[in-house]
Scaffold this motif. Structure first.
Motif, PDB file in Angstrom:
ATOM      1  N   PHE A  42     -10.329  13.241  -0.831  1.00 36.98           N
ATOM      2  CA  PHE A  42     -10.593  12.937  -2.127  1.00 36.98           C
ATOM      3  C   PHE A  42     -11.083  14.042  -2.723  1.00 36.98           C
ATOM      4  O   PHE A  42     -11.670  14.032  -3.749  1.00 36.98           O
ATOM      5  CB  PHE A  42     -11.833  11.724  -2.180  1.00 36.98           C
ATOM      6  CG  PHE A  42     -11.340  10.441  -1.373  1.00 36.98           C
ATOM      7  CD1 PHE A  42     -10.478   9.699  -2.349  1.00 36.98           C
ATOM      8  CD2 PHE A  42     -11.345  10.241  -0.191  1.00 36.98           C
ATOM      9  CE1 PHE A  42     -10.165   8.123  -1.895  1.00 36.98           C
ATOM     10  CE2 PHE A  42     -10.918   8.926   0.637  1.00 36.98           C
ATOM     11  CZ  PHE A  42     -10.250   7.961  -0.519  1.00 36.98           C
ATOM     12  N   ASP A  43     -10.336  15.165  -2.300  1.00 38.86           N
ATOM     13  CA  ASP A  43     -10.705  16.653  -3.124  1.00 38.86           C
ATOM     14  C   ASP A  43      -9.619  17.225  -2.710  1.00 38.86           C
ATOM     15  O   ASP A  43      -8.449  17.003  -2.412  1.00 38.86           O
ATOM     16  CB  ASP A  43     -12.223  17.200  -2.392  1.00 38.86           C
ATOM     17  CG  ASP A  43     -12.293  17.018  -1.023  1.00 38.86           C
ATOM     18  OD1 ASP A  43     -11.273  17.288  -0.376  1.00 38.86           O
ATOM     19  OD2 ASP A  43     -13.400  17.024  -0.491  1.00 38.86           O
ATOM     20  N   ALA A  44      -9.872  18.840  -2.904  1.00 37.30           N
ATOM     21  CA  ALA A  44      -8.816  19.593  -2.685  1.00 37.30           C
ATOM     22  C   ALA A  44      -8.368  20.112  -1.272  1.00 37.30           C
ATOM     23  O   ALA A  44      -7.537  20.629  -1.012  1.00 37.30           O
ATOM     24  CB  ALA A  44      -9.228  20.919  -3.314  1.00 37.30           C
ATOM     25  N   SER A  45      -9.218  19.303  -0.343  1.00 36.06           N
ATOM     26  CA  SER A  45      -8.908  19.679   0.990  1.00 36.06           C
ATOM     27  C   SER A  45      -7.605  18.824   1.650  1.00 36.06           C
ATOM     28  O   SER A  45      -7.292  17.801   1.432  1.00 36.06           O
ATOM     29  CB  SER A  45     -10.199  19.344   2.062  1.00 36.06           C
ATOM     30  OG  SER A  45     -10.413  17.742   1.680  1.00 36.06           O
ATOM     31  N   LEU A  46      -6.814  19.911   2.005  1.00 37.30           N
ATOM     32  CA  LEU A  46      -5.594  19.304   2.989  1.00 37.30           C
ATOM     33  C   LEU A  46      -5.835  18.655   4.344  1.00 37.30           C
ATOM     34  O   LEU A  46      -6.385  19.435   4.881  1.00 37.30           O
ATOM     35  CB  LEU A  46      -4.577  20.286   2.722  1.00 37.30           C
ATOM     36  CG  LEU A  46      -3.499  20.694   1.728  1.00 37.30           C
ATOM     37  CD1 LEU A  46      -2.803  22.103   1.717  1.00 37.30           C
ATOM     38  CD2 LEU A  46      -2.804  19.709   1.086  1.00 37.30           C
ATOM     39  N   PRO A  47      -5.147  17.538   4.522  1.00 37.41           N
ATOM     40  CA  PRO A  47      -5.313  17.192   5.773  1.00 37.41           C
ATOM     41  C   PRO A  47      -4.379  18.028   6.867  1.00 37.41           C
ATOM     42  O   PRO A  47      -3.350  17.615   7.236  1.00 37.41           O
ATOM     43  CB  PRO A  47      -4.773  15.799   5.814  1.00 37.41           C
ATOM     44  CG  PRO A  47      -3.971  15.559   4.461  1.00 37.41           C
ATOM     45  CD  PRO A  47      -4.273  16.646   3.704  1.00 37.41           C
ATOM     46  N   ASP A  48      -4.849  19.196   7.328  1.00 40.71           N
ATOM     47  CA  ASP A  48      -4.126  19.937   8.274  1.00 40.71           C
ATOM     48  C   ASP A  48      -4.787  19.895   9.520  1.00 40.71           C
ATOM     49  O   ASP A  48      -5.691  19.061   9.821  1.00 40.71           O
ATOM     50  CB  ASP A  48      -4.192  21.462   7.682  1.00 40.71           C
ATOM     51  CG  ASP A  48      -5.544  21.693   7.284  1.00 40.71           C
ATOM     52  OD1 ASP A  48      -6.568  21.251   7.778  1.00 40.71           O
ATOM     53  OD2 ASP A  48      -5.744  23.024   6.762  1.00 40.71           O
ATOM     54  N   ALA A  49      -4.550  20.763  10.577  1.00 38.80           N
ATOM     55  CA  ALA A  49      -5.003  20.711  11.859  1.00 38.80           C
ATOM     56  C   ALA A  49      -6.268  20.624  11.857  1.00 38.80           C
ATOM     57  O   ALA A  49      -7.320  20.022  12.396  1.00 38.80           O
ATOM     58  CB  ALA A  49      -4.327  22.008  12.800  1.00 38.80           C
ATOM     59  N   ASP A  50      -7.020  21.694  11.164  1.00 36.85           N
ATOM     60  CA  ASP A  50      -8.545  21.824  10.979  1.00 36.85           C
ATOM     61  C   ASP A  50      -9.134  20.446  10.592  1.00 36.85           C
ATOM     62  O   ASP A  50     -10.310  19.926  11.041  1.00 36.85           O
ATOM     63  CB  ASP A  50      -8.825  22.882  10.144  1.00 36.85           C
ATOM     64  CG  ASP A  50      -8.691  24.194  10.934  1.00 36.85           C
ATOM     65  OD1 ASP A  50      -8.348  24.205  12.036  1.00 36.85           O
ATOM     66  OD2 ASP A  50      -8.501  25.222  10.058  1.00 36.85           O
ATOM     67  N   ILE A 106       1.005  -1.281   0.137  1.00 35.24           N
ATOM     68  CA  ILE A 106      -0.212  -0.064   0.045  1.00 35.24           C
ATOM     69  C   ILE A 106       0.989   1.251  -0.134  1.00 35.24           C
ATOM     70  O   ILE A 106       1.644   1.843   0.756  1.00 35.24           O
ATOM     71  CB  ILE A 106      -0.886   0.021   1.250  1.00 35.24           C
ATOM     72  CG1 ILE A 106      -1.926  -1.016   1.285  1.00 35.24           C
ATOM     73  CG2 ILE A 106      -2.019   1.213   1.158  1.00 35.24           C
ATOM     74  CD1 ILE A 106      -2.653  -1.283   2.477  1.00 35.24           C
ATOM     75  N   ALA A 107       1.063   1.962  -1.114  1.00 32.78           N
ATOM     76  CA  ALA A 107       1.964   2.913  -1.433  1.00 32.78           C
ATOM     77  C   ALA A 107       1.482   4.168  -0.976  1.00 32.78           C
ATOM     78  O   ALA A 107       2.229   4.950  -0.226  1.00 32.78           O
ATOM     79  CB  ALA A 107       2.342   3.026  -2.667  1.00 32.78           C
ATOM     80  N   VAL A 108       0.078   4.323  -0.928  1.00 31.97           N
ATOM     81  CA  VAL A 108      -0.170   5.603  -0.282  1.00 31.97           C
ATOM     82  C   VAL A 108      -1.747   5.328   0.111  1.00 31.97           C
ATOM     83  O   VAL A 108      -2.749   4.553  -0.345  1.00 31.97           O
ATOM     84  CB  VAL A 108      -0.676   6.750  -1.597  1.00 31.97           C
ATOM     85  CG1 VAL A 108      -1.433   8.068  -0.879  1.00 31.97           C
ATOM     86  CG2 VAL A 108       0.524   7.149  -2.408  1.00 31.97           C
ATOM     87  N   ARG A 109      -1.794   6.029   1.533  1.00 31.19           N
ATOM     88  CA  ARG A 109      -3.232   6.051   2.179  1.00 31.19           C
ATOM     89  C   ARG A 109      -3.885   7.181   1.938  1.00 31.19           C
ATOM     90  O   ARG A 109      -3.151   8.228   2.533  1.00 31.19           O
ATOM     91  CB  ARG A 109      -2.958   5.605   3.690  1.00 31.19           C
ATOM     92  CG  ARG A 109      -2.619   4.227   3.870  1.00 31.19           C
ATOM     93  CD  ARG A 109      -2.212   3.764   5.549  1.00 31.19           C
ATOM     94  NE  ARG A 109      -2.119   2.359   5.686  1.00 31.19           N
ATOM     95  CZ  ARG A 109      -1.075   1.610   5.488  1.00 31.19           C
ATOM     96  NH1 ARG A 109       0.144   2.518   5.005  1.00 31.19           N
ATOM     97  NH2 ARG A 109      -1.132   0.304   5.581  1.00 31.19           N
ATOM     98  N   MET A 110      -4.903   7.298   1.273  1.00 34.13           N
ATOM     99  CA  MET A 110      -5.484   8.602   0.916  1.00 34.13           C
ATOM    100  C   MET A 110      -6.406   9.055   2.298  1.00 34.13           C
ATOM    101  O   MET A 110      -6.955   8.356   3.030  1.00 34.13           O
ATOM    102  CB  MET A 110      -6.831   8.434  -0.127  1.00 34.13           C
ATOM    103  CG  MET A 110      -6.027   7.926  -1.443  1.00 34.13           C
ATOM    104  SD  MET A 110      -5.138   8.933  -2.169  1.00 34.13           S
ATOM    105  CE  MET A 110      -6.018  10.247  -2.573  1.00 34.13           C
ATOM    106  N   LEU A 111      -6.201  10.377   2.334  1.00 36.18           N
ATOM    107  CA  LEU A 111      -6.903  10.982   3.664  1.00 36.18           C
ATOM    108  C   LEU A 111      -8.126  11.739   3.068  1.00 36.18           C
ATOM    109  O   LEU A 111      -9.024  11.927   3.590  1.00 36.18           O
ATOM    110  CB  LEU A 111      -5.880  12.021   4.368  1.00 36.18           C
ATOM    111  CG  LEU A 111      -4.753  11.182   4.855  1.00 36.18           C
ATOM    112  CD1 LEU A 111      -3.779  11.946   5.561  1.00 36.18           C
ATOM    113  CD2 LEU A 111      -5.047  10.009   5.869  1.00 36.18           C
TER     114      LEU A 111
END
Ligand code: SAH
Length: 397
Positions: free
Chosen positions: A70-78, A63-68
């Motif tokens: 599925f759109d333009a949103s970045l997995p940041d603190a919020d 499993i090379a990438v685990r997706m967080l």
């Protein structure tokens, strides 16, 4: 966390990602930007460049990438705060967080809660974290802040217990320990009215096998006045539930001395008479071979025999063997609670394996209940692989 680069998929390999399945297999990748390393946040794009979302990259694993996202949103603190607040709300609404003597539950179940690579278990205010990917490990500061906010006064401490799983992924730098607060004094955690001592530092997994809560409760409803053998007992989850349900006698069997010692302490902590309970340190198969006609109820809850699809065949043989040994000598009218937590062995395979053991043993077996993981271990509709625990209750005649 900054995006370190782009991973481009081969033609048509975007289809499962568009269906929001969160895994990119290494064989699906056409090109990786130079300099991307394990743990990096990457953007995943389709063959023709369409943006699919963001995920954590792992080098050298299937499993090379685990997706967080599925759109333009970045997995940041919020993003973490929103996801974790939602995960907490789910458990609160289920009555598992602050119920009457019910304070043990899984708070974050990886893909099932939209956070692949992250497990968080809640033990009466102490959260045990397990990051299964380096990317999640690098995100721990954000996860911690989000847990503090989402849990508020319910939170006493966060213990990060990721060293063992991260080492398997080639990451050796992490050491386990508290990253926030600690466990309070005289700390007790409860599961459906039962008290459990949680060995979060030395214990297996995060310290306890929370996923059997509802199955233990079912056991407690069916054992009044009965003699119960709990094999692969760990710290006695099923044993305590059996005593609660009025079992006349319970034997806990495990290969781990430490687990059995905590099991004995759990009997005392719940105020049961220690003379009703006996711990047996042994190999389960060896013990079963001696015969179990002495018991009215037998529990078989082995560790995952198949850790991957390639180990499936050997695992099925393993399940067949222990179930056969048990069923062969069980007394007529007795109950077998039998489980598999191997994700690679699905419901049907497991059921067929147990049925074939019953046929080989020459016994009549009725399936009374089909069991699964509970609601705090949810399965994402986009990731059916998240369903891993299955069990059967059989009446053997
Ligand atoms: N039923 C338990 C969880 C079981 S986990 C609960 O409800 O908490 C699996 C357990 O099997 C572990 O405690 C491990 O120590 C034990 N184990 C592994 N191999 C074993 C073997 N060959 N014989 C007996 N116990 C074994």
């Amino acid at each position: 966390m900054k995006v370190k680069g782009t991973i481009q998929l081969k033609a048509r390999k975007d289809e499962s990602i568009r269906r929001r399945h969160p895994w990119v297999f290494s064989g699906a990748i056409r090109a990786i930007d130079a300099g991307i390393d394990s743990g990096d946040l990457v953007q995943v794009v389709a063959n023709k460049g369409a943006e699919l979302g963001f995920g954590h990259y792992s080098k050298g694993t299937s499993i090379a990438v685990r997706m967080l996202s599925f759109d333009a949103s970045l997995p940041d603190a919020d993003w973490f705060l929103e996801r974790i607040t939602e995960a907490v709300a789910v458990r609160r609404d289920l009555g598992l967080l602050t119920g009457e003597k019910q304070t043990i539950c899984r708070l974050i179940h990886a893909e099932g809660d939209g956070m692949p690579g992250l497990i968080a278990d809640f033990y009466g205010g102490v959260v045990v974290l397990q990051t299964h990917s380096v990317g999640m490990h690098y995100s721990v500061a954000m996860i911690k802040d989000a847990l503090i906010q989402a849990l508020g006064p319910l939170l006493h401490g966060i213990y990060d217990k990721s060293a063992k799983v991260l080492r398997k992924n080639g990451h050796t730098e992490h050491e386990d320990g508290y990253i926030h607060g600690q466990s309070p004094e005289n700390w007790e955690a409860y599961e459906r009215g039962n008290t459990f001592i949680i060995d979060l530092v030395e214990g297996q997994k995060t310290g306890f096998f929370i996923d059997q809560r509802e199955n233990r409760f079912l056991l407690s409803q069916l054992v009044k006045g009965k003699k119960v053998l709990n094999t692969f007992s760990y710290t006695g989850g099923f044993s305590i539930s059996a005593l609660r349900g009025g079992a006349s006698e319970v034997h806990s069997l495990d290969s781990s001395k430490r687990a059995l010692e905590i099991g004995d302490a759990n009997v005392i902590a719940n105020g049961f008479n220690p003379s009703q309970h006996q711990s047996i340190q042994a190999d389960a198969l060896d013990f079963l071979k001696q015969g179990v006609a002495d018991y009215d109820v037998v529990v078989l809850d082995p560790p995952a025999f198949a850790k991957s699809a390639s180990a499936r065949h050997a695992a099925i043989q393993g399940y067949k063997r222990i179930n056969l040994r048990a069923i062969e000598t069980m007394r007529p009218g007795s109950l077998l609670f039998t489980f598999s937590c191997s994700q690679a062995v699905d419901d049907r395979m497991f059921t067929n394996t147990v049925i074939s053991a019953a046929i080989q043993a020459g016994r009549t077996a009725r399936i009374l209940h089909r069991l699964h993981q509970p609601a705090d271990h949810p399965v994402s509709a986009f990731h059916p692989e998240g369903s891993y625990l299955k069990g059967l209750v059989l009446r053997i005649d």
